[in-house]
Write an enzyme that holds these catalytic residues in place. Structure first.
Site, PDB file in Angstrom:
ATOM      1  NE  ARG A   1      -3.697   2.346   2.415  1.00 15.57           N
ATOM      2  CZ  ARG A   1      -3.486   3.204   3.447  1.00 15.57           C
ATOM      3  NH1 ARG A   1      -3.037   2.846   4.676  1.00 15.57           N
ATOM      4  NH2 ARG A   1      -4.144   4.416   3.339  1.00 15.57           N
TER       5      ARG A   1
ATOM      6  CG  HIS B   1      -1.582   8.862   3.206  1.00 16.00           C
ATOM      7  ND1 HIS B   1      -1.645   7.429   3.432  1.00 16.00           N
ATOM      8  CD2 HIS B   1      -1.260   9.326   4.579  1.00 16.00           C
ATOM      9  CE1 HIS B   1      -1.595   7.091   4.702  1.00 16.00           C
ATOM     10  NE2 HIS B   1      -1.164   8.427   5.502  1.00 16.00           N
TER      11      HIS B   1
ATOM     12  CD  GLU C   1      -5.670   7.227   9.857  1.00 16.60           C
ATOM     13  OE1 GLU C   1      -5.186   8.234  10.361  1.00 16.60           O
ATOM     14  OE2 GLU C   1      -5.653   5.857  10.354  1.00 16.60           O
TER      15      GLU C   1
ATOM     16  CG  ASN D   1      -5.890   3.058   8.257  1.00 21.41           C
ATOM     17  OD1 ASN D   1      -5.837   2.166   7.254  1.00 21.41           O
ATOM     18  ND2 ASN D   1      -5.317   4.326   7.966  1.00 21.41           N
TER      19      ASN D   1
ATOM     20  CE1 TYR E   1      -0.937   2.579  13.745  1.00 24.39           C
ATOM     21  CE2 TYR E   1      -2.933   3.414  12.390  1.00 24.39           C
ATOM     22  CZ  TYR E   1      -1.615   3.137  12.395  1.00 24.39           C
ATOM     23  OH  TYR E   1      -0.746   2.990  11.315  1.00 24.39           O
TER      24      TYR E   1
ATOM     25  CD  GLU F   1      -2.115   3.615   8.106  1.00 29.79           C
ATOM     26  OE1 GLU F   1      -1.863   3.765   9.364  1.00 29.79           O
ATOM     27  OE2 GLU F   1      -2.157   4.548   7.144  1.00 29.79           O
TER      28      GLU F   1
END
Ligand code: NOJ
Length: 492
Positions: free
Chosen positions: A118, A162, A207, A335, A337, A395
């Site tokens: 990616r 991005h 995002e 994504n 986290y 991610e």
């Protein structure tokens, strides 16, 4: 609470981990309840046979070459060049120099048995001012990059945006300016036309909540504006742009069927208490932070839990916008986290919630809690809420500062990162077992790179980068991940 506040409030807790350069901190307990996976259990994690193991990067964070070959200035060039915006005054002018070293980077991906890469395209390399003439040299760079990936048998997964918006478009008001949705769709159509014969998997945005919120409300990311109304307006333009770009890209990539989605930051919200008020606040968090750009694509409307008349008025939604926003995304990128604890907070006029990062699990150098179960929670929730879409983890990763051993610089022991990935991948396998259609996983990141407002003070890579001479050294976690990708199992 924003990233920087997380960092500050969690620093005390993170201290023990942060100060230890190699090895485990005293407070770090592999196998602690709810956290990391006992080695014996790794063998129980199964992945589909064609599972796509990959890594992720982004243009501004790795490429450098900020004004080579006709590239225009982006908002991140401007922001990083402005004193006081980024820790240490760091800029992405050189970053990992991947613009010039991409062949070496792809050779590392191949050595690690990666099946998917990616990466993102810098809009300013393709259209230096965001509109008009195409810069052929910029297109040629990504064309060479894609060809090299394909030659290495690695699937290119291309993110169209991005965060590095052309500064010239920011000068016209940036994302809060509704006109941008058409400019963006033009740009997306250009890249799909030129690369769509070889790139089949696209993420339109990375995002969107983060770049609109941190860029236009919290002001800690480019372009550094601080007005919630600007965030709301930016979010609406981005939602329109996502729909319009989807159609432009489908029309342009006529030679091969394209699979188009977006990569969303998602964190499972946990209500602080069992009260109805906190549960409703957690629902509002989910609506705004997790699915604000997904619900619009799938259903053409903003999530029900986030409906204030004033917000809608500020967003200046026009008749017919629902049709522009609504597109049948081919896949959903997540994504992941960390998780968040949410409580009701009438003092926050716009969201009505308070958002806190728990510190029950170990804390990474970024100040983020390690909570593997969160990936299970969010993936299964999205799978259920959106009728089992194709999901890719776009991610997941952690920052620790481990560096080369002084006595053997070819080795970078980083056990905390390996254990982080073991935990998250085991939980992801559990989500797959329970029915989620997850096709791929991308570790953030291949390389240590430019961590936005944190500059080079964070290291998320599977590969250590010495920013003095650009030497790349695969960390122990990278070698482990390479074995996992080859074996399609975690007990390697
Ligand atoms: C999300 C972003 O997409 C990426 O650019 C960033 O470096 C990582 N998370 C880590 O913060």
């Amino acid at each position: 609470m924003n990233r920087r506040q997380f960092l500050t409030t969690s620093l005390a807790a993170a201290g023990s981990a942060a100060l230890i350069h190699h090895g485990l901190s005293a407070s770090y307990a592999p196998g602690a309840e709810g956290l990391l996976v006992p080695a014996a259990d790794l063998g129980n994690a199964h992945f589909p046979s064609n599972f796509l193991w990959g890594t992720a990067t982004a243009s501004y964070q790795v490429e450098g070459a900020w004004k080579e070959d006709g590239k225009g200035e982006s908002i991140w060039d401007r922001f990083a060049h402005t004193t006081g915006k980024v820790k240490g005054g760091d800029t992405g002018d050189v970053a990992c120099d991947s613009y010039n070293r991409y062949k070496e980077d792809i050779a590392i991906m191949k050595q690690l048995n990666m099946k998917s890469c990616r990466f993102s395209i810098a809009w300013t390399r393709i259209q230096p001012t965001g509109t008009g003439e195409v810069n052929q040299k910029g297109l040629d760079f990504y064309s060479r990059f894609v060809d090299s990936l394909l030659a290495a048998n690695i699937r290119p997964m291309c993110t169209v945006f991005h965060w590095d918006l052309p500064q010239a478009l920011e000068d016209q008001g940036g994302w809060p300016n509704r006109d941008l949705y058409k400019h963006f769709a033009d740009y997306a159509g250009i890249v799909a036309k030129h690369l769509g014969d070889r790139v089949n998997t696209w993420a339109i945005f990375n995002e969107p909540w983060v770049f609109t919120n941190l860029g236009y409300y919290l002001g800690i990311h480019a372009p550094g504006k601080k007005d919630y109304k600007l965030f709301l307006k930016a979010a609406h333009t981005v939602n329109l742009a996502q729909g319009e770009a989807f159609r432009a890209m489908k029309a342009a990539s006529s030679k091969a069927p394209s699979q188009i989605g977006s990569a969303y930051s998602m964190s499972p919200p946990e209500p602080a208490t069992e009260s109805e008020a906190d549960k409703a606040a957690a629902d509002r968090y989910h609506a705004i932070n997790n699915v604000f750009f997904l619900e619009t694509a799938i259903h053409g409307r903003y999530p029900k839990a986030f409906v204030t008349d004033e917000a809608h008025e500020v967003m200046a939604i026009q008749p017919g916008d629902d049709k522009i926003m609504q597109v049948p995304l081919d896949w959903v990128g997540i994504n992941y986290y960390n998780r968040h604890i949410i409580s009701n907070n009438p003092d926050d006029k716009w969201t009505g919630f308070k958002d806190e990062m728990p510190t029950v699990g170990p804390i990474t150098y970024m100040g983020w809690e390690v909570w593997p179960k969160g990936i299970y929670d969010i993936v299964t929730r999205i799978s259920k809420e959106y009728n089992r879409p194709i999901i890719e983890i776009t991610e997941n990763g952690c920052s620790y500062l481990d560096g080369p051993l002084p006595e053997d610089p070819s080795r970078v022991p980083d056990p905390r990162r390996t254990e982080y990935y073991q935990g998250h991948l085991a939980e992801l396998a559990r989500a797959i077992k329970d029915g989620a259609d997850v096709r791929g996983y991308h570790a953030w990141s291949l390389l240590d790179n430019y961590e936005w407002a944190e500059g080079y003070s964070q290291r998320f890579g599977l590969v250590y980068v010495d920013f003095r001479d650009q030497k790349r050294t695969i960390k122990d976690s990278g070698h482990w991940y390479g074995k996992v990708a080859a074996a399609n199992r975690l007990d390697v």
